[in-house]
Design a protein around this motif. Sequence first.
Motif, PDB file in Angstrom:
ATOM      1  N   MET A  69      -3.430   6.359 -11.122  1.00  0.00           N
ATOM      2  CA  MET A  69      -2.993   7.321 -10.116  1.00  0.00           C
ATOM      3  C   MET A  69      -3.997   7.402  -8.968  1.00  0.00           C
ATOM      4  O   MET A  69      -3.612   7.494  -7.797  1.00  0.00           O
ATOM      5  N   GLY A  70      -5.286   7.358  -9.293  1.00  0.00           N
ATOM      6  CA  GLY A  70      -6.304   7.379  -8.253  1.00  0.00           C
ATOM      7  C   GLY A  70      -6.184   6.188  -7.328  1.00  0.00           C
ATOM      8  O   GLY A  70      -6.315   6.320  -6.104  1.00  0.00           O
ATOM      9  N   LEU A  71      -5.920   5.010  -7.885  1.00  0.00           N
ATOM     10  CA  LEU A  71      -5.728   3.821  -7.057  1.00  0.00           C
ATOM     11  C   LEU A  71      -4.494   3.974  -6.175  1.00  0.00           C
ATOM     12  O   LEU A  71      -4.506   3.606  -4.991  1.00  0.00           O
ATOM     13  N   GLY A  72      -3.417   4.522  -6.763  1.00  0.00           N
ATOM     14  CA  GLY A  72      -2.198   4.735  -5.982  1.00  0.00           C
ATOM     15  C   GLY A  72      -2.414   5.727  -4.854  1.00  0.00           C
ATOM     16  O   GLY A  72      -1.962   5.510  -3.723  1.00  0.00           O
ATOM     17  N   LEU A  73      -3.123   6.817  -5.147  1.00  0.00           N
ATOM     18  CA  LEU A  73      -3.395   7.820  -4.114  1.00  0.00           C
ATOM     19  C   LEU A  73      -4.311   7.253  -3.025  1.00  0.00           C
ATOM     20  O   LEU A  73      -4.144   7.547  -1.841  1.00  0.00           O
ATOM     21  N   THR A  74      -5.272   6.427  -3.432  1.00  0.00           N
ATOM     22  CA  THR A  74      -6.131   5.781  -2.437  1.00  0.00           C
ATOM     23  C   THR A  74      -5.318   4.873  -1.533  1.00  0.00           C
ATOM     24  O   THR A  74      -5.538   4.827  -0.308  1.00  0.00           O
TER      25      THR A  74
ATOM     26  N   ARG B 239      -1.668   6.114   5.242  1.00  0.00           N
ATOM     27  CA  ARG B 239      -1.614   7.210   6.199  1.00  0.00           C
ATOM     28  C   ARG B 239      -2.621   7.010   7.333  1.00  0.00           C
ATOM     29  O   ARG B 239      -2.322   7.273   8.506  1.00  0.00           O
ATOM     30  N   LEU B 240      -3.806   6.537   6.997  1.00  0.00           N
ATOM     31  CA  LEU B 240      -4.803   6.285   8.026  1.00  0.00           C
ATOM     32  C   LEU B 240      -4.365   5.139   8.939  1.00  0.00           C
ATOM     33  O   LEU B 240      -4.634   5.172  10.153  1.00  0.00           O
ATOM     34  N   ALA B 241      -3.696   4.135   8.373  1.00  0.00           N
ATOM     35  CA  ALA B 241      -3.163   3.054   9.203  1.00  0.00           C
ATOM     36  C   ALA B 241      -2.110   3.586  10.167  1.00  0.00           C
ATOM     37  O   ALA B 241      -2.063   3.198  11.344  1.00  0.00           O
ATOM     38  N   GLN B 242      -1.269   4.508   9.685  1.00  0.00           N
ATOM     39  CA  GLN B 242      -0.278   5.135  10.565  1.00  0.00           C
ATOM     40  C   GLN B 242      -0.958   5.912  11.687  1.00  0.00           C
ATOM     41  O   GLN B 242      -0.485   5.907  12.828  1.00  0.00           O
ATOM     42  N   ALA B 243      -2.067   6.576  11.353  1.00  0.00           N
ATOM     43  CA  ALA B 243      -2.738   7.422  12.337  1.00  0.00           C
ATOM     44  C   ALA B 243      -3.520   6.610  13.362  1.00  0.00           C
ATOM     45  O   ALA B 243      -3.399   6.840  14.573  1.00  0.00           O
ATOM     46  N   PHE B 244      -4.300   5.642  12.901  1.00  0.00           N
ATOM     47  CA  PHE B 244      -5.239   4.971  13.792  1.00  0.00           C
ATOM     48  C   PHE B 244      -4.692   3.675  14.391  1.00  0.00           C
ATOM     49  O   PHE B 244      -5.059   3.296  15.507  1.00  0.00           O
ATOM     50  N   TRP B 245      -3.828   2.970  13.673  1.00  0.00           N
ATOM     51  CA  TRP B 245      -3.235   1.741  14.200  1.00  0.00           C
ATOM     52  C   TRP B 245      -1.865   1.993  14.809  1.00  0.00           C
ATOM     53  O   TRP B 245      -1.269   1.077  15.371  1.00  0.00           O
ATOM     54  N   ASP B 246      -1.362   3.201  14.683  1.00  0.00           N
ATOM     55  CA  ASP B 246      -0.041   3.558  15.196  1.00  0.00           C
ATOM     56  C   ASP B 246       1.028   2.600  14.684  1.00  0.00           C
ATOM     57  O   ASP B 246       1.848   2.077  15.438  1.00  0.00           O
ATOM     58  N   THR B 247       1.023   2.370  13.363  1.00  0.00           N
ATOM     59  CA  THR B 247       1.988   1.454  12.776  1.00  0.00           C
ATOM     60  C   THR B 247       3.423   1.958  12.894  1.00  0.00           C
ATOM     61  O   THR B 247       4.367   1.169  12.808  1.00  0.00           O
TER      62      THR B 247
ATOM     63  N   THR C 291       0.831  -1.207   0.000  1.00  0.00           N
ATOM     64  CA  THR C 291       0.000   0.000   0.000  1.00  0.00           C
ATOM     65  C   THR C 291       0.863   1.254   0.000  1.00  0.00           C
ATOM     66  O   THR C 291       0.627   2.193  -0.779  1.00  0.00           O
ATOM     67  N   ALA C 292       1.872   1.275   0.863  1.00  0.00           N
ATOM     68  CA  ALA C 292       2.765   2.432   0.933  1.00  0.00           C
ATOM     69  C   ALA C 292       3.521   2.621  -0.376  1.00  0.00           C
ATOM     70  O   ALA C 292       3.660   3.746  -0.870  1.00  0.00           O
ATOM     71  N   SER C 293       4.008   1.528  -0.956  1.00  0.00           N
ATOM     72  CA  SER C 293       4.782   1.625  -2.198  1.00  0.00           C
ATOM     73  C   SER C 293       3.928   2.194  -3.333  1.00  0.00           C
ATOM     74  O   SER C 293       4.370   3.082  -4.070  1.00  0.00           O
TER      75      SER C 293
ATOM     76  N   ALA D  56      -3.056  11.657   9.676  1.00  0.00           N
ATOM     77  CA  ALA D  56      -4.468  11.691   9.284  1.00  0.00           C
ATOM     78  C   ALA D  56      -4.751  12.879   8.361  1.00  0.00           C
ATOM     79  O   ALA D  56      -5.475  12.751   7.365  1.00  0.00           O
ATOM     80  N   ILE D  57      -4.181  14.053   8.682  1.00  0.00           N
ATOM     81  CA  ILE D  57      -4.388  15.238   7.851  1.00  0.00           C
ATOM     82  C   ILE D  57      -3.793  15.015   6.458  1.00  0.00           C
ATOM     83  O   ILE D  57      -4.402  15.360   5.441  1.00  0.00           O
ATOM     84  N   SER D  58      -2.598  14.428   6.416  1.00  0.00           N
ATOM     85  CA  SER D  58      -1.969  14.120   5.139  1.00  0.00           C
ATOM     86  C   SER D  58      -2.852  13.182   4.322  1.00  0.00           C
ATOM     87  O   SER D  58      -3.053  13.386   3.118  1.00  0.00           O
ATOM     88  N   GLY D  59      -3.418  12.172   4.986  1.00  0.00           N
ATOM     89  CA  GLY D  59      -4.320  11.270   4.288  1.00  0.00           C
ATOM     90  C   GLY D  59      -5.536  11.987   3.735  1.00  0.00           C
ATOM     91  O   GLY D  59      -5.974  11.724   2.608  1.00  0.00           O
ATOM     92  N   GLY D  60      -6.072  12.928   4.518  1.00  0.00           N
ATOM     93  CA  GLY D  60      -7.229  13.686   4.057  1.00  0.00           C
ATOM     94  C   GLY D  60      -6.924  14.533   2.832  1.00  0.00           C
ATOM     95  O   GLY D  60      -7.725  14.614   1.891  1.00  0.00           O
ATOM     96  N   LEU D  61      -5.737  15.154   2.823  1.00  0.00           N
ATOM     97  CA  LEU D  61      -5.355  15.992   1.688  1.00  0.00           C
ATOM     98  C   LEU D  61      -5.219  15.159   0.414  1.00  0.00           C
ATOM     99  O   LEU D  61      -5.687  15.566  -0.670  1.00  0.00           O
ATOM    100  N   TYR D  62      -4.604  13.995   0.515  1.00  0.00           N
ATOM    101  CA  TYR D  62      -4.436  13.159  -0.670  1.00  0.00           C
ATOM    102  C   TYR D  62      -5.730  12.456  -1.051  1.00  0.00           C
ATOM    103  O   TYR D  62      -5.904  12.062  -2.211  1.00  0.00           O
ATOM    104  N   ALA D  63      -6.663  12.323  -0.093  1.00  0.00           N
ATOM    105  CA  ALA D  63      -7.983  11.780  -0.422  1.00  0.00           C
ATOM    106  C   ALA D  63      -8.713  12.719  -1.376  1.00  0.00           C
ATOM    107  O   ALA D  63      -9.440  12.263  -2.279  1.00  0.00           O
ATOM    108  N   THR D  64      -8.523  14.044  -1.206  1.00  0.00           N
ATOM    109  CA  THR D  64      -9.169  14.993  -2.121  1.00  0.00           C
ATOM    110  C   THR D  64      -8.611  14.854  -3.539  1.00  0.00           C
ATOM    111  O   THR D  64      -9.350  15.001  -4.515  1.00  0.00           O
TER     112      THR D  64
END
Length: 272
Positions: free
Chosen positions: A68-73, A79-87, A15-17, A104-112
Motif C-alpha cells: 500500500m505504501g508503494l501504491g500511495l507513493t 499527482r506531482l506530475a500533474q501539478a508540475f509537468w501539467d500532464t 503510476t496512476a493505476s 499538489a495538495i492532494s499529493g501532499g496529503l497522500y504522502a503523509t
Amino acid sequence: MKRIHFSLREWLQHTASAGYVAKGIIYLTIGWLALLTTIGLGGSESGASDVIRKIALWPFGRVLLALMGLGLTAYVLWRLAQAFWDTERKGNDWKGWLQRLGFAISGGLYATLAWQCATLIFHSLSQSQGSGSSQNTEQLMGIPGGRWLLLAIGLVFVGVGFHQLVRAWRRAYRKNWHLQSRPNPPLPLLEAIARLGLAARGVTFLLIGGLLALAAWRLSPGDAQGLGAALDLLAHQPFGDWLLGAVAVGLIAYGGYCFINAGYRRVRHQRH
C-alpha cells in the motif's frame, strides 16, 4: 521524441493505476468498517490513518502496508506530475494554476499516508500513534495566523466537497475515461458507482471542512477532526444509522470508482 512521450505516458499510466488501487483499498475499508457499525456487527467510524493502523494488525499486515505504501507513493508521484509537468494540460492561467495546486495538495496529503505506512513497517505501532488530529491542529493554531490558515484549509475542503458533488451531477469524470479501448464496458454500472462514490466523498469533505472551520471559529482544536469524526457526526444525527449507512455504501462505491480509474483513467502527457 515520440518514443520518449510514449514511455512517459506508459510510466504515468502505471503510476496512476497503482496509486488508484491503493487509494481504492483505503476507501473500501473505511466504507466497510462504517457499514459494519451501522448494522451492529462491530466496525468503526474510521479515517484513512485509522484504517492504515488497523491494516498493520492484520495477518501479513506489514507486507500489505509495504504494498500500500508503494501504491500511495506512486499516487503521490502521479499527482506531482500533474501539478508540475501539467500532464492534464490545465494551462498557465489562474484557473489552471489553481487546479494544479489542488493536485499538489492532494499529493501532499497522500504522502503523509505513505509515510505513515513506512513508519508502521519500520517502527512499532505505539510509536506511530503519538500525534493525532487535535494535537496537529493545536500546533497549527499556535503559529502566527494559524487560526486563519486553519479556516482557509476548512474552506478548501468545503470547496472540494462541492466540486465532487458537481462532478457527480455533471458526470465530468467521463472525459477522463478511455472507454474506446475496452470492448463493451458496463457503462451504466460504472457510472452508477462513480456518481454514488463521488457524491459520498463530497458529503464527507463538506463535513470535514465544516469541522475545521468550526475549530478555527471557536479556537477549539478538539473540533478539528478528519473523516472518522465526520462519520461519527453523521452517526449521531437523527436517523444517524441510515445516514451513516448511506455514506458508508457511497464510500465503498468511491473505492470502486478508484478501481475503475485504475483501469479506465486516461493519462495524458504534456505537449511540446
